[in-house]
Design an enzyme around this catalytic site. Structure first.
Site, PDB file in Angstrom:
ATOM      1  CD  GLN A 292      -0.154   6.790  14.408  1.00 51.05           C
ATOM      2  OE1 GLN A 292      -0.311   7.979  13.768  1.00 51.05           O
ATOM      3  NE2 GLN A 292      -0.905   5.695  14.047  1.00 51.05           N
TER       4      GLN A 292
ATOM      5  CD  GLU B 228      -7.330   4.854   6.913  1.00 51.26           C
ATOM      6  OE1 GLU B 228      -6.580   3.830   6.962  1.00 51.26           O
ATOM      7  OE2 GLU B 228      -6.568   6.155   7.272  1.00 51.26           O
TER       8      GLU B 228
ATOM      9  CG  MET C 196       8.094  -3.233  12.169  1.00 51.61           C
ATOM     10  SD  MET C 196       9.822  -3.870  11.880  1.00 51.61           S
ATOM     11  CE  MET C 196       9.786  -5.487  12.812  1.00 51.61           C
TER      12      MET C 196
END
Length: 493
Positions: free
Chosen positions: A187, A278, A221
């Site tokens: 990420q 989660e 996003m």
């Protein structure tokens, strides 16, 4: 014309005007009670709960639950997302996707730095910068700790200052001055952290809670690496966002944020984090070491509001935000590949595992694809790649007589149009998340299989079955007359 709600408080006024906000005035405990109320509100599509009396905390400190979950308005379940993005509450979710995709074609509008902001009405430095005063809840029974961040914006910048990234990731409280949280290498947060670690320097961070309602959507996003979320959102609204300089680190944060935590992420120190309820709907992730966030300052508005997401069984904010924004990213990728796609929708009820794609019914006339299977494989190649493909494990490809946002349509078309054997295309060795519980530990490390379902009818011609649906089966004149007759009956005329 978009209505830019520039603060969380503006957003709460808009929610209240719609009747989609409820104040919880009875005293609530941060130990599970607040989390349980939020979870119940999410699962029943109730109004967003605003807790105003919190046991053990000074009057004025508040918690907002379910900030962007499904609305309590039966005819406008996506109204919280629509309001957040500056659009009419009744906007169809596929139109929301189109709006987000359209902004990707615009030139970014960089934020402007203002001299002061409401987020710094109160400034706590050094030892005074303590989390103890804030109503940080234990959300699920079984969580590894109290989660400071479930909806806030983590702001980091590359060491050379060329890229500022806004993201959402779970961050857990360790003690009054320390936090820890997931920083995954794939990420953007992890990529920037790796740059600081290579320099041997702690990474400056700011965690902004209670930002303007559109900001969490752009944080979730998955924009291309190197593209600033603030610039994209400025383009979406046609005007720059206002940011203010942090007090102790060289970063800027949204000026109207409710709470801002500043500090540095250690490159050589970890603390155990998790498990946590989660988005898959289970307590997941176990407990494992993640980098330590050391707090140097906390600023906040008067009577601050902490937004809290109860992640878990769909549909909650992980599913509305990721489902909506990654649908837009999928649509951008599919159209960039030149495919005859009319819509893309990551089904939120699937815990964002299923991507439903619709294609034009005249796709065969284009002469590019010779079979439905060939077209479906091209769809998979366009979307099963970072970052969209990281979440998705199944793709369903439909003709565009199907509304992919209508779960009844999706299930009907899948069950009646996809051959149980020939309708499946296996795509192996794909990146998956550690929260995909059906993958083995080995697959979570090196990649696992994903599936594409060919739900396309034969191209236009004598072999194409004729639908019985109102919009498909009857001529326009008959439809108009039928609507007139039925509306009159409903009115008693």
């Amino acid at each position: 014309m978009r209505k830019h709600l520039k603060s969380l408080r503006d957003y709460l006024e808009a929610l209240d005007a719609l009747g989609d906000l409820r104040t919880v005035g009875q005293e609530a405990d941060t130990h599970l009670e607040i989390g349980a109320v939020i979870r119940r509100a999410v699962e029943t599509c109730g109004p967003a709960p605003l807790f105003t009396a919190i046991r053990g905390h000074a009057p004025g400190f508040r918690v907002l639950g379910a900030p962007a979950a499904f609305s309590s308005l039966p005819g406008a379940r996506w109204s919280r997302a629509a309001l957040s993005l500056g659009l009419d509450p009744a906007t169809h979710p596929l139109e929301l996707v189109e709006e987000l995709a359209a902004a990707r074609r615009l030139d970014p509008i960089a934020p402007v730095t203002v001299d002061s902001g409401e987020c710094q009405q109160n400034v706590l430095l050094g030892d005074d910068a303590s989390l103890a005063a804030f109503p940080i809840p234990l959300i699920h029974d079984g969580d590894g700790g109290r989660y400071v961040n479930t909806w806030g914006t983590i702001v980091v910048r590359t060491p050379d200052g060329t890229w500022t990234n806004w993201s959402i990731a779970r961050v857990m409280m360790v003690d009054d001055h320390t936090m820890t949280g997931m920083i995954r290498p794939l990420q953007d947060l992890g990529k920037i952290f790796a740059m600081w670690r290579e320099r041997g320097e702690p990474m400056p961070f700011a965690l902004a809670q209670g930002c303007a309602p559109a900001i969490p959507f752009v944080c979730g996003m998955g924009l291309p690496s190197g593209l600033d979320e603030a610039g994209y959102l400025g383009a979406h609204f046609g005007e720059p966002l206002e940011v203010v300089r942090c007090r102790t680190v060289g970063l800027t944060v949204p000026a109207t944020a409710e709470i801002v935590i500043e500090g540095h992420v250690a490159v050589d120190e970890t603390a155990p984090e998790g498990p946590m309820g989660e988005y898959f709907g289970y307590l997941g992730g176990g407990s494992r070491p993640w980098p330590v966030f050391r707090i140097g300052a906390i600023t906040h508005r008067d009577d601050p509001i902490l937004p809290v997401v109860s992640a878990g069984k769909p549909v909650e904010e992980d599913h509305t935000v990721v489902g909506l924004t990654y649908s837009a990213e999928a649509l951008v990728s599919l159209r960039a590949a030149g495919l005859p796609v009319t819509g893309a929708w990551i089904v939120p009820e699937s815990a964002v595992n299923v991507l439903a794609v619709t294609v034009s019914r005249d796709w065969a006339r284009q002469g590019v694809f010779t079979s439905t299977r060939m077209l479906c494989r091209a769809v998979a190649q366009a979307v099963l790649r970072p970052k969209v493909g990281y979440w998705i494990t199944r793709i369903m490809v439909f003709d565009d007589d199907i509304d992919p946002t209508d779960t009844r349509d999706v299930i009907w078309a899948y069950a009646t149009r996809c051959h149980p054997v020939r309708g499946q295309l296996l795509v192996e060795d794909q990146r998956v998340t550690p929260l995909h519980i059906f993958y083995s530990p080995e697959e979570q490390g090196v990649g696992g299989p994903k599936m594409v379902y060919d739900c396309l009818l034969p191209p236009d011609g004598p072999q194409r079955p004729r639908s019985t649906a109102f919009a498909e089966n009857f001529a326009p004149a008959v439809q108009r007359r039928a609507l007139h007759l039925w509306e009159g009956a409903l009115k008693g005329t």
